[in-house]
Design an enzyme around this catalytic site. Structure first.
Site, mmCIF file in Angstrom:
data_model
loop_
_atom_site.group_PDB
_atom_site.id
_atom_site.type_symbol
_atom_site.label_atom_id
_atom_site.label_comp_id
_atom_site.label_asym_id
_atom_site.label_seq_id
_atom_site.Cartn_x
_atom_site.Cartn_y
_atom_site.Cartn_z
ATOM 1 N N CYS A 113 0.805 -1.240 0.000
ATOM 2 C CA CYS A 113 0.000 0.000 0.000
ATOM 3 C C CYS A 113 0.831 1.280 0.000
ATOM 4 O O CYS A 113 0.567 2.200 -0.779
ATOM 5 C CB CYS A 113 -0.946 -0.013 1.195
ATOM 6 S SG CYS A 113 -0.151 -0.476 2.731
ATOM 7 N N HIS B 164 -3.373 6.114 4.919
ATOM 8 C CA HIS B 164 -1.956 6.294 5.248
ATOM 9 C C HIS B 164 -1.500 7.698 4.830
ATOM 10 O O HIS B 164 -2.032 8.275 3.876
ATOM 11 C CB HIS B 164 -1.094 5.313 4.447
ATOM 12 C CG HIS B 164 -1.172 3.881 4.890
ATOM 13 N ND1 HIS B 164 -1.862 3.448 5.991
ATOM 14 C CD2 HIS B 164 -0.601 2.771 4.345
ATOM 15 C CE1 HIS B 164 -1.716 2.133 6.111
ATOM 16 N NE2 HIS B 164 -0.966 1.694 5.115
#
Ligand code: A2P
Length: 347
Positions: A130, A243
């Site tokens: 990711c 994130h």
């Protein structure tokens, strides 16, 4: 995309699995038949897709019969166990785990960066880590204009990276601490609520953790730049699902911040979020549930000649995992790269 295809989601009951289901519906992916696969723990559970309840099945060799695309997000060991079986049954596996990412035979794809790699697949395509996807989407457009020499990145990673149970754990820890109780830790080694800690993946003998080396090695593979200098520090923070990353770039020559902003303003998958007067820049709460990587605070690095600093936030479960996988699936359909197409061409 005209032809409809048979799709299976392996790990359908997980955090990424739920998002895959939603994205297939939202993007009107041409699904003929959808199978939802998980472990015996979830057998018989039902999940909704396009207004219908679909029963979750236990993964088995038979379950892959007739499937064209497997979207796998059930962890590395499950992928290692089932990917070859699914490929032998005629499917292309788009694997979200790290099991095959650095295998030279397996393309590692971010559709905004290296879609051409898909045509070389031999049944498995890997979806990158990711943090790597989010960084790549934001900096590759700059790299194409002015080559990057060195990347120094620090990440601020949400609980979702460790799955649905980890997200629930952070909520429970928060409630426990607010009630004056000791927080329980199962998914993580330490309490994450009201805390943060360096990423808990295994450390190598250079002092880097596995997550940090994924950013190094996967970025090099996706960019096709095996010698690109990259150093990463990965940190888990008590955010639920998006994130953030602080990225320092050194270019071969000067890159004016205004010019970089102009490049990013039209880059695929990127939205520039900057209001310097209000000190308003990308935040995880703004990135949550959204497709684009939000990029801002694009500024000159005053400590070097050809450097830029930037800040990004991106939904770890969407572009950082499920969306990227569905985009790869779309690419396979658009370019006739399914195994069934190969058979049709060969006949
Ligand atoms: P299950 O719900 O049956 O445990 P997350 O990353 O959010 O924790 O989700 C992991 C996903 O992978 C879940 O859907 C989980 O199913 C699935 N999974 C985990 N281990 C296996 C396994 N051995 N076989 C099949 N699916 C698995």
């Amino acid at each position: 995309m005209s032809k409809s295809v048979n799709v299976a989601i392996l790990g359908a009951t997980g955090a990424v699995g739920a998002e895959l289901l939603q994205l297939l519906e939202e993007r009107d992916f041409p699904v003929k038949n959808l199978k939802l696969l998980a472990s015996p723990r979830s057998a018989g559970k039902t999940l909704r897709f396009k207004g219908e309840d679909i029963t979750v099945e236990v993964v088995s060799a038979e379950a892959f019969q007739g499937v064209d695309i497997v979207l796998a997000s059930a962890g590395g060991s499950t992928s290692k166990e089932w990917a070859a079986i699914a490929v032998a049954a005629g499917a292309v596996v788009i694997d979200n785990s790290s099991a095959f990412r650095m295998d030279p035979e397996v393309p590692l794809i971010v559709p905004e960066i290296n879609p051409e790699a898909a045509k070389d697949h031999k049944g498995i395509i890997a979806n990158p880590n990711c943090t790597t996807i989010l960084m790549g989407v934001a900096i590759y457009p700059l790299h194409k204009v002015q080559p990057i020499k060195r990347i120094v990145v620090s990440t601020y990673q949400s609980a979702s990276g460790a799955g649905a149970r980890a997200m629930a754990e952070v909520k429970q820890q928060t409630e426990a601490i607010l009630a004056g109780d000791a927080p329980k830790t199962e998914s993580f080694p330490y309490p994450l609520a009201f805390n943060l800690f360096p990423h808990n993946s295994p450390l190598d003998d250079q002092g880097y953790c596995q997550e940090e080396m994924k950013m190094v090695n996967e970025t090099r593979k996706i960019f096709g730049e095996p010698d690109l200098k990259i150093s990463a520090t990965c940190v888990r923070v008590p955010v639920l699902r998006a994130h953030s990353e602080a990225i320092n770039l050194e270019f071969e020559a000067n890159f004016e911040p205004a010019a970089a902003k102009e490049v990013l303003a039209t880059a695929p998958g990127v939205t520039v979020v900057e209001d310097w007067e209000k000190n308003y820049f990308p935040m995880p709460i703004d990135a949550t549930g959204k497709d684009p990587v939000l990029v801002g605070r694009i500024r000159r690095d005053i400590s070097q000649d050809h450097g830029l600093e930037l800040w990004l936030c991106g939904d770890q479960i969407r572009k950082g995992a499920a969306l990227n996988a569905v985009q790869i699936a779309e690419l396979l359909c658009e370019q006739d790269l399914l195994q069934s197409n190969a058979v049709a061409t060969a006949v």
